[in-house]
Structures are given as C-alpha cells and as structure tokens.
Design a protein around this motif. Structure first.
Motif, mmCIF file in Angstrom:
data_model
loop_
_atom_site.group_PDB
_atom_site.id
_atom_site.type_symbol
_atom_site.label_atom_id
_atom_site.label_comp_id
_atom_site.label_asym_id
_atom_site.label_seq_id
_atom_site.Cartn_x
_atom_site.Cartn_y
_atom_site.Cartn_z
ATOM 1 N N PHE A 6 37.003 -21.961 52.268
ATOM 2 C CA PHE A 6 35.613 -22.202 52.621
ATOM 3 C C PHE A 6 35.473 -23.364 53.594
ATOM 4 N N ASP A 7 34.672 -23.173 54.620
ATOM 5 C CA ASP A 7 34.117 -24.281 55.377
ATOM 6 C C ASP A 7 33.081 -24.973 54.494
ATOM 7 N N PHE A 8 32.697 -26.193 54.849
ATOM 8 C CA PHE A 8 31.710 -26.916 54.048
ATOM 9 C C PHE A 8 30.324 -26.917 54.690
ATOM 10 N N GLY A 9 30.157 -27.644 55.804
ATOM 11 C CA GLY A 9 28.834 -27.774 56.408
ATOM 12 C C GLY A 9 28.295 -26.446 56.896
ATOM 13 N N GLY A 10 27.139 -26.028 56.386
ATOM 14 C CA GLY A 10 26.553 -24.741 56.748
ATOM 15 C C GLY A 10 27.007 -23.590 55.888
ATOM 16 N N VAL A 11 27.950 -23.841 54.975
ATOM 17 C CA VAL A 11 28.458 -22.784 54.084
ATOM 18 C C VAL A 11 28.294 -23.219 52.624
ATOM 19 N N SER A 113 37.465 -28.210 56.347
ATOM 20 C CA SER A 113 36.173 -28.725 56.797
ATOM 21 C C SER A 113 36.329 -29.795 57.867
ATOM 22 N N ASN A 114 35.560 -29.658 58.954
ATOM 23 C CA ASN A 114 35.373 -30.767 59.876
ATOM 24 C C ASN A 114 34.406 -31.742 59.220
ATOM 25 N N VAL A 167 41.218 -15.086 53.185
ATOM 26 C CA VAL A 167 39.939 -14.910 53.869
ATOM 27 C C VAL A 167 39.344 -16.290 54.136
ATOM 28 N N PHE A 168 38.984 -16.529 55.384
ATOM 29 C CA PHE A 168 38.371 -17.779 55.807
ATOM 30 C C PHE A 168 36.888 -17.535 56.042
ATOM 31 N N ILE A 169 36.044 -18.448 55.553
ATOM 32 C CA ILE A 169 34.594 -18.318 55.654
ATOM 33 C C ILE A 169 34.036 -19.523 56.394
ATOM 34 N N ASN A 175 35.081 -20.879 65.183
ATOM 35 C CA ASN A 175 36.073 -21.105 64.135
ATOM 36 C C ASN A 175 36.554 -19.792 63.529
ATOM 37 N N VAL A 176 35.636 -18.859 63.333
ATOM 38 C CA VAL A 176 35.990 -17.542 62.819
ATOM 39 C C VAL A 176 36.929 -16.825 63.788
#
Length: 203
Positions: A6-11, A113-114, A167-169, A175-176
C-alpha cells in the motif's frame, strides 16, 4: 498472490493538498485558480524542494525559506502549512478496513510511501494498525522516492517478495505505471470500494 503493498498518502491516509491549503490559508485560496497555483507552487508536483523533503535530503529549516521565496508567502504561513500536514493525514476508514481484512485472511501487507521523516514518525506513533504490516519503506529513510525504479527494487529485496506475486496500490498513475513496468501487478486507487474490486480480481 499473497503480497499487497500500500501507498500511504491518498490511499491509507487522506492527502488533499487543495483542502489543506484552503483550511490553513483561506485568505490565499479564494477561488479555484488561486488554489491550483498555490498547490503547484508549494508542492511542485512532489518534485523540487518537496521531493527532496520526501527523499530526506532537506530539513524544514531549509525547506520553508525556499518555499517562501518561490511562492511569495510569508515564512510563518509556510510553517503553518508544514505543521498542519499531520492533521491532514487522517486514516481513510474504508482502506484501513480493507487492509485489516486482507491481513486477517492471511495476506502479507506492506507499505511503500513517499513520506518525510517527521510525518513518518508521527504516523507510526499514532496508529495501532501498523501492526498489520509485515514491513514497509518510507522514502525519507532510504533516500529514494517513487516513481524511481530503485525504490521498488529496494522494496522487493527488503520484503523478500516476487513482483509477479505482489499487488501494489497507489493513487498516482506515474507510480502505478512504474510498478507495472517492473513486473508488479498494480491498482490505481480511486476509492476503497473500487480498489477492493480490482484487487480481488487479481488475488
């Protein structure tokens, strides 16, 4: 596929720069054009100074004057925005629920996460659901940022995962696209329901 990153910001967490700036600087954001211009000037599309902040190669005492000089904002207003970011990063309940269900069903959950170090430390202190994560990478701790391929390659090694079984979100198309180019499966996040539907189709 049992690995979900998982990405963090916005997800996992809210990240809405226009709303952040409207809340902190209402006198500077009276119409859509002024909001758009200020978002671009302040964050530079997460390149430039803010990109260095994400990367962990610039501190606030250098960042803030650079933003002030570029945008024309008084330095106290720049600091007010920087200081307000933790309050903006509130958990998105739908994503957290999804993440916890996946974890309970035996999937290994990670994050990529950035995130500037100051905010990364705040998030780790503030949220018990970090226990769901097997591991994670914050950009500021490895001096790499998405969408650079090197940070995906580092995550692959650190997590001990196979891209084809992962799976990357993330909410950002760049980024995707990079993840997919490196052999990861990926979902571009719009909302929790859409994300879950696309994710389940890949698992």
């Amino acid at each position: 596929m049992k690995h979900i990153v998982f990405d963090f910001g916005g997800v996992v967490f809210n990240w809405r720069p226009p709303e952040l700036l409207r809340r902190v600087l209402p006198h500077r954001t009276r119409d859509a054009a002024s909001v758009d211009a200020l978002v671009e000037g302040f964050f530079e599309g997460y390149r430039g100074d803010w990109g260095r902040f994400d990367r962990g190669t610039i501190e606030i005492d250098e960042l803030a004057p650079r933003i002030a000089a570029r945008t024309g904002l008084p330095l106290p207003e720049v600091h007010a925005v920087i200081d307000a970011v933790p309050d903006e990063l509130q958990p998105q309940r739908g994503t957290v629920d999804l993440m916890q269900r996946l974890h309970a069903n035996g999937h290994a959950i990670y994050f990529l996460s950035n995130m500037p170090a100051l905010y990364a430390e705040h998030l780790e202190r503030s949220h018990g659901f970090f226990d769901c994560f097997t591991d994670g990478v914050f950009s500021s701790r490895v001096k790499l940022i998405k969408p650079e391929p090197e940070i995906f390659e580092l995550a692959t090694r650190q997590f001990g995962i196979e891209p084809a079984q992962t799976v990357f979100i993330d909410d950002l198309a760049s980024n995707v696209e990079m993840a997919r180019s490196l052999g990861w499966n990926a979902v571009q996040f719009i909302d929790a329901a859409q994300c879950e539907a696309e994710l389940l189709a890949l698992l």
